[in-house]
Write an enzyme that holds these catalytic residues in place. Sequence first.
Site, short mmCIF file in Angstrom:
data_model
loop_
_atom_site.label_atom_id
_atom_site.label_comp_id
_atom_site.label_asym_id
_atom_site.label_seq_id
_atom_site.Cartn_x
_atom_site.Cartn_y
_atom_site.Cartn_z
N TYR A 53 41.47 35.34 46.81
CA TYR A 53 40.61 36.23 46.16
C TYR A 53 40.14 37.42 47.62
CZ TYR A 53 40.61 34.84 41.53
OH TYR A 53 41.12 34.29 40.32
N ARG B 202 42.72 39.60 47.79
CA ARG B 202 42.94 40.73 46.64
C ARG B 202 41.61 41.86 46.89
NH1 ARG B 202 42.63 39.15 41.07
NH2 ARG B 202 43.44 41.37 40.90
N HIS C 193 35.06 40.44 33.34
CA HIS C 193 35.83 39.39 33.89
C HIS C 193 35.23 39.12 35.50
CE1 HIS C 193 39.49 38.90 31.28
NE2 HIS C 193 38.61 38.63 30.53
N CYS D 30 26.43 31.27 44.42
CA CYS D 30 26.31 29.76 44.90
C CYS D 30 26.73 28.82 43.54
CB CYS D 30 24.95 29.74 45.33
SG CYS D 30 24.90 27.85 45.74
N CYS E 275 22.97 26.84 43.55
CA CYS E 275 21.68 27.52 43.17
C CYS E 275 21.89 28.85 42.33
CB CYS E 275 20.61 27.86 44.30
SG CYS E 275 21.19 29.11 45.36
N CYS F 208 26.10 29.08 50.93
CA CYS F 208 25.01 29.69 50.62
C CYS F 208 23.97 29.67 51.76
CB CYS F 208 24.20 29.09 49.28
SG CYS F 208 22.81 30.03 48.74
N1 APR Z 1 49.59 52.73 32.57
C1 APR Z 1 49.37 52.23 31.25
N2 APR Z 1 49.87 50.84 30.92
C2 APR Z 1 50.25 50.36 32.03
C3 APR Z 1 50.61 50.91 33.25
C4 APR Z 1 50.24 51.99 33.54
N3 APR Z 1 50.57 52.77 35.02
N4 APR Z 1 51.25 49.81 34.14
C5 APR Z 1 51.58 48.90 33.31
N5 APR Z 1 50.73 48.98 32.07
C6 APR Z 1 50.75 47.92 31.21
C7 APR Z 1 51.82 47.12 30.92
O1 APR Z 1 52.64 47.32 29.93
C8 APR Z 1 50.92 45.80 30.42
O2 APR Z 1 51.03 45.87 28.79
O3 APR Z 1 49.60 47.39 31.32
C9 APR Z 1 49.50 45.90 30.61
C10 APR Z 1 48.91 45.16 31.68
O4 APR Z 1 48.98 43.71 31.19
P1 APR Z 1 48.34 42.51 32.05
O5 APR Z 1 49.06 42.46 33.09
O6 APR Z 1 48.63 41.47 31.05
O7 APR Z 1 46.83 42.71 32.41
P2 APR Z 1 45.58 42.53 31.35
O8 APR Z 1 46.00 42.75 29.95
O9 APR Z 1 44.55 43.45 31.98
O10 APR Z 1 45.38 41.09 31.60
C11 APR Z 1 44.06 40.63 31.04
O11 APR Z 1 44.48 38.27 32.14
O12 APR Z 1 45.13 37.37 33.76
C12 APR Z 1 44.23 37.59 33.05
O13 APR Z 1 41.73 37.95 33.63
C13 APR Z 1 43.02 38.53 33.81
O14 APR Z 1 41.75 40.27 33.28
C14 APR Z 1 43.06 39.91 33.22
C15 APR Z 1 43.41 39.46 31.81
#
Ligand code: APR
Length: 234
Positions: free
Chosen positions: A59, A62, A110, A118, A121, A139
């Site tokens: 994380y 990221r 999310h 923490c 707490c 913490c």
């Molecule tokens: N514009 C529009 N759509 C797009 C683009 C773009 N430039 N690039 C990719 N996509 C689309 C893909 O085709 C796909 O359908 O965005 C979608 C992304 O899907 P995921 O990767 O599954 O992401 P998401 O739906 O946000 O995932 C939901 O899953 O992993 C968990 O908690 C995490 O918040 C996340 C949740």
Amino acid sequence: MLKVNHATRVVVLTGAGISAESGIRTFRDSDGLWEQHRIEDVATPEAFQRDPALVWRFYMARYLQSLEAEPNAGHKALVTLEEHTHFTLITQNVDSLHSRAGNKSVLEMHGRLSSCFCTLCRTRFILPEISFDGDLPYCQRCEGLLRPDIVWFGEVPYYLQEIQSALKKCKIFLIVGTSGVVYPAAGFVMTAKYLGAKTISVNLEKPSNHSFIDEFYPGKAGDVLPGLVQELIS
Ligand code: APR
């Protein structure tokens, strides 16, 4: 095309796709792997119990990547939409790019990369405020282990009450860049549609829940959203 004004209640749901053009990889476009990690190794409470240092490294990487990223044309179009409507933005993204673009009414269901709390707490800290003792941060109040402020698989998303209330009242439900497979977010379109909203999706490909979508605009969010928003507000 429906027109909107300041009284029109619009709810937007975004997912990883809207940040793709800012250089942040989506989840399901990477073959079940997320930046080389299996989701169950980094994005579950069990993973954190097993190896908190690995989860923190993941994380932190990221978080640093999100600081390098800039909001794109898709994010900016949603700022324009907020300026012209009664607006709520629900995002599954944790990169804070919507707030950085200038959106005010944002529900980060999310969690967010820039924050942690923490495990004992529950005090929240922002990342620049914490320091690591070896591999892990603790913490400053009670010395409990800190964890990322991310809703992991198996945990309850934030703001569910606010989200339900916004969905019940909205006239337009716009979904951008989400595959429609992760619940409860994937089910919001059902609620909105049954309660009378017009449902619109902008996505590279049809999302899994497309049977509840009234209008589908295929393409990249940064290409499609600016024109779509102009159409709605003009
Ligand atoms: N514009 C529009 N759509 C797009 C683009 C773009 N430039 N690039 C990719 N996509 C689309 C893909 O085709 C796909 O359908 O965005 C979608 C992304 O899907 P995921 O990767 O599954 O992401 P998401 O739906 O946000 O995932 C939901 O899953 O992993 C968990 O908690 C995490 O918040 C996340 C949740």
